[in-house]
Design a protein around this motif. Structure first.
Motif, PDB file in Angstrom:
ATOM      1  N   UNK A   6       0.842  -1.205   0.000  1.00 40.47           N
ATOM      2  CA  UNK A   6       0.000   0.000   0.000  1.00 40.47           C
ATOM      3  C   UNK A   6       0.875   1.251   0.000  1.00 40.47           C
ATOM      4  N   UNK A   7       1.894   1.264   0.885  1.00 40.40           N
ATOM      5  CA  UNK A   7       2.781   2.432   0.991  1.00 40.40           C
ATOM      6  C   UNK A   7       3.529   2.680  -0.314  1.00 40.40           C
ATOM      7  N   UNK A   8       4.089   1.619  -0.894  1.00 40.28           N
ATOM      8  CA  UNK A   8       4.830   1.760  -2.154  1.00 40.28           C
ATOM      9  C   UNK A   8       3.898   2.195  -3.284  1.00 40.28           C
ATOM     10  N   UNK A   9       2.693   1.637  -3.308  1.00 37.17           N
ATOM     11  CA  UNK A   9       1.698   1.952  -4.342  1.00 37.17           C
ATOM     12  C   UNK A   9       1.248   3.412  -4.262  1.00 37.17           C
ATOM     13  N   UNK A  10       0.965   3.869  -3.038  1.00 35.71           N
ATOM     14  CA  UNK A  10       0.554   5.264  -2.823  1.00 35.71           C
ATOM     15  C   UNK A  10       1.690   6.203  -3.226  1.00 35.71           C
ATOM     16  N   UNK A  11       2.930   5.822  -2.883  1.00 34.73           N
ATOM     17  CA  UNK A  11       4.093   6.625  -3.265  1.00 34.73           C
ATOM     18  C   UNK A  11       4.203   6.764  -4.779  1.00 34.73           C
ATOM     19  N   UNK A  12       4.093   5.637  -5.491  1.00 27.27           N
ATOM     20  CA  UNK A  12       4.198   5.678  -6.959  1.00 27.27           C
ATOM     21  C   UNK A  12       3.096   6.557  -7.553  1.00 27.27           C
ATOM     22  N   UNK A  13       1.898   6.498  -6.963  1.00 28.19           N
ATOM     23  CA  UNK A  13       0.758   7.251  -7.494  1.00 28.19           C
ATOM     24  C   UNK A  13       0.982   8.755  -7.447  1.00 28.19           C
ATOM     25  N   UNK A  14       1.819   9.221  -6.507  1.00 25.95           N
ATOM     26  CA  UNK A  14       2.112  10.659  -6.419  1.00 25.95           C
ATOM     27  C   UNK A  14       2.746  11.165  -7.716  1.00 25.95           C
ATOM     28  N   UNK A  15       3.672  10.381  -8.247  1.00 25.65           N
ATOM     29  CA  UNK A  15       4.360  10.803  -9.477  1.00 25.65           C
ATOM     30  C   UNK A  15       3.691  10.233 -10.727  1.00 25.65           C
ATOM     31  N   UNK A  16       3.249   8.980 -10.641  1.00 24.37           N
ATOM     32  CA  UNK A  16       2.659   8.332 -11.822  1.00 24.37           C
ATOM     33  C   UNK A  16       1.202   8.697 -12.040  1.00 24.37           C
ATOM     34  N   UNK A  17       0.452   8.855 -10.940  1.00 21.06           N
ATOM     35  CA  UNK A  17      -0.972   9.162 -11.041  1.00 21.06           C
ATOM     36  C   UNK A  17      -1.257  10.652 -11.105  1.00 21.06           C
ATOM     37  N   UNK A  18      -0.709  11.412 -10.141  1.00 21.26           N
ATOM     38  CA  UNK A  18      -0.982  12.848 -10.092  1.00 21.26           C
ATOM     39  C   UNK A  18      -0.252  13.603 -11.198  1.00 21.26           C
TER      40      UNK A  18
ATOM     41  N   UNK B 267      -1.374  23.217  -3.327  1.00 23.07           N
ATOM     42  CA  UNK B 267      -1.042  23.924  -4.563  1.00 23.07           C
ATOM     43  C   UNK B 267      -0.156  23.041  -5.456  1.00 23.07           C
ATOM     44  N   UNK B 268       0.737  22.265  -4.813  1.00 23.56           N
ATOM     45  CA  UNK B 268       1.586  21.330  -5.558  1.00 23.56           C
ATOM     46  C   UNK B 268       0.741  20.297  -6.282  1.00 23.56           C
ATOM     47  N   UNK B 269      -0.299  19.797  -5.597  1.00 19.98           N
ATOM     48  CA  UNK B 269      -1.193  18.808  -6.205  1.00 19.98           C
ATOM     49  C   UNK B 269      -1.886  19.355  -7.443  1.00 19.98           C
ATOM     50  N   UNK B 270      -2.366  20.598  -7.349  1.00 17.36           N
ATOM     51  CA  UNK B 270      -3.012  21.234  -8.509  1.00 17.36           C
ATOM     52  C   UNK B 270      -2.019  21.407  -9.663  1.00 17.36           C
TER      53      UNK B 270
ATOM     54  N   UNK C 224       8.406  20.904  -9.850  1.00 19.64           N
ATOM     55  CA  UNK C 224       7.265  20.199  -9.233  1.00 19.64           C
ATOM     56  C   UNK C 224       7.455  18.688  -9.305  1.00 19.64           C
ATOM     57  N   UNK C 225       7.935  18.197 -10.448  1.00 24.11           N
ATOM     58  CA  UNK C 225       8.146  16.752 -10.607  1.00 24.11           C
ATOM     59  C   UNK C 225       9.296  16.262  -9.731  1.00 24.11           C
ATOM     60  N   UNK C 226      10.343  17.059  -9.598  1.00 24.59           N
ATOM     61  CA  UNK C 226      11.471  16.674  -8.738  1.00 24.59           C
ATOM     62  C   UNK C 226      11.025  16.558  -7.274  1.00 24.59           C
ATOM     63  N   UNK C 227      10.205  17.508  -6.819  1.00 25.96           N
ATOM     64  CA  UNK C 227       9.734  17.505  -5.432  1.00 25.96           C
ATOM     65  C   UNK C 227       8.883  16.264  -5.151  1.00 25.96           C
ATOM     66  N   UNK C 228       7.908  16.017  -6.014  1.00 26.34           N
ATOM     67  CA  UNK C 228       6.994  14.899  -5.762  1.00 26.34           C
ATOM     68  C   UNK C 228       7.691  13.558  -5.992  1.00 26.34           C
ATOM     69  N   UNK C 229       8.668  13.530  -6.878  1.00 23.91           N
ATOM     70  CA  UNK C 229       9.443  12.303  -7.110  1.00 23.91           C
ATOM     71  C   UNK C 229      10.226  11.935  -5.849  1.00 23.91           C
ATOM     72  N   UNK C 230      10.794  12.933  -5.187  1.00 19.58           N
ATOM     73  CA  UNK C 230      11.544  12.708  -3.940  1.00 19.58           C
ATOM     74  C   UNK C 230      10.613  12.181  -2.849  1.00 19.58           C
ATOM     75  N   UNK C 231       9.424  12.750  -2.766  1.00 18.53           N
ATOM     76  CA  UNK C 231       8.446  12.316  -1.769  1.00 18.53           C
ATOM     77  C   UNK C 231       7.990  10.881  -2.041  1.00 18.53           C
ATOM     78  N   UNK C 232       7.727  10.586  -3.317  1.00 16.43           N
ATOM     79  CA  UNK C 232       7.299   9.238  -3.717  1.00 16.43           C
ATOM     80  C   UNK C 232       8.401   8.214  -3.441  1.00 16.43           C
ATOM     81  N   UNK C 233       9.642   8.578  -3.754  1.00 16.51           N
ATOM     82  CA  UNK C 233      10.784   7.687  -3.527  1.00 16.51           C
ATOM     83  C   UNK C 233      10.965   7.409  -2.040  1.00 16.51           C
ATOM     84  N   UNK C 234      10.776   8.438  -1.202  1.00 17.63           N
ATOM     85  CA  UNK C 234      10.918   8.281   0.253  1.00 17.63           C
ATOM     86  C   UNK C 234       9.901   7.276   0.794  1.00 17.63           C
ATOM     87  N   UNK C 235       8.669   7.339   0.298  1.00 17.13           N
ATOM     88  CA  UNK C 235       7.636   6.399   0.752  1.00 17.13           C
ATOM     89  C   UNK C 235       7.953   4.969   0.313  1.00 17.13           C
TER      90      UNK C 235
END
Length: 286
Positions: free
Chosen positions: A11-23, A144-147, A169-180
């Motif tokens: 679940x954690x890995x999936x949610x992380x990937x969705x930040x960059x792949x889904x959003x 605002x990042x999500x939008x 924006x992609x670098x920031x969310x990629x780092x967050x997704x990778x951390x999860x």
């Protein structure tokens, strides 16, 4: 409990990937890199005497830094070129880790955890991490990042014209997704007490992390959670009954979902609810 534990790490890995792949709409096949880095960093840290919680955090930081090193060149690529680059990075890191002597190379690495093994403790650790991941996903989506990420996914050039910096924006969310993803890998490593490059850095892990949000509903909050539970529960049965063909089965499932229900389980449920509302009798005036 073991099955639920494994599902919650997914679940954690999936949610992380969705930040960059889904959003953000950046389809990455390389999340096994972050999962593996988190697993190895956590393993080395625990063996070095660092408490597990700090070991997980350290794994997340290492993966976030690695995501920047990977993202700086690859986010300049668009469409399928980015996806292909992530496959190359994933395989390159796996091969390198096979030949790193201080982590045991291809032979793997054993973790010596001084704490007594209590399965329920590992389960609750995975549960808390999954809740944190979903919480982060909700916060990002409403921010605002999500939008900005949704705008990038829909039309990167138009988003850029409106003042969004797609690269940052992609670098920031990629780092967050990778951390999860790394934190999930760390929790798994502490549970299993043994890791090896062919296990945690395997390309099939990258495919699984990508497949779960697509099954549940890519770009939604709860889709990756639902997809992880569906995948986690059926995966073991499929692998046990079809050891030689399980990748073919999941590949076929991915194709069918993309062809017939791109919205996944969440999309299917929304269609069902819309059809119910359309069939409900309209109140008459007395």
């Amino acid at each position: 409990i073991r099955l639920l534990f494994m599902t919650l790490t997914l679940v954690t890995a999936s949610v992380g990937w969705n930040l960059i792949g889904g959003f953000a709409g950046q389809i990455s096949f390389g999340f096994a890199v972050f999962y593996g880095l988190g697993a190895y960093t956590t393993a080395l840290s625990i063996n070095g005497g660092i408490p597990p919680l700090f070991a997980f955090l350290l794994g997340a930081v290492v993966a976030a830094v690695a995501s920047l090193l990977i993202g700086l060149p690859t986010f300049r690529l668009k469409g399928p070129y980015f996806a292909i680059a992530t496959i190359g990075v994933s395989e390159a890191v796996r091969v390198v880790m096979m030949n790193v002597p201080f982590t045991g190379g291809a032979s793997g690495y054993r973790i010596i955890d001084k704490a007594r093994f209590v399965q329920s403790h590992h389960y609750y650790t995975a549960l808390v991490l999954a809740v944190v991941a979903v919480g982060i996903s909700i916060l990002v989506r409403r921010s605002k990042l999500g939008l900005a990420l949704i705008a990038i996914r829909e039309d990167q050039d138009a988003a850029s014209d409106l003042g969004v910096n797609p690269f940052v924006a992609k670098l920031i969310v990629h780092a967050l997704a990778a951390a999860l993803a790394a934190a999930a890998g760390g929790v798994y490593a502490r549970y299993s007490l043994f890791i090896d490059p062919d296990g945690v850095f395997a390309f099939r892990n990258g495919i699984a992390i990508l497949l779960m949000p697509i099954i549940g509903g890519i770009g939604t909050i709860w889709g990756p959670v639902i997809g992880a539970f569906v995948y986690g529960i059926i995966h073991e049965e499929v692998v046990a009954n079809f050891p030689q063909a399980h990748l073919l089965i999941f590949g076929s499932l991915l194709i069918l979902i993309i062809l017939f229900e791109p919205g996944g389980v969440v999309g299917l449920f929304q269609k069902f609810m819309r059809s119910l509302r359309s069939r409900s009798p309209v109140g008459s005036h007395s």
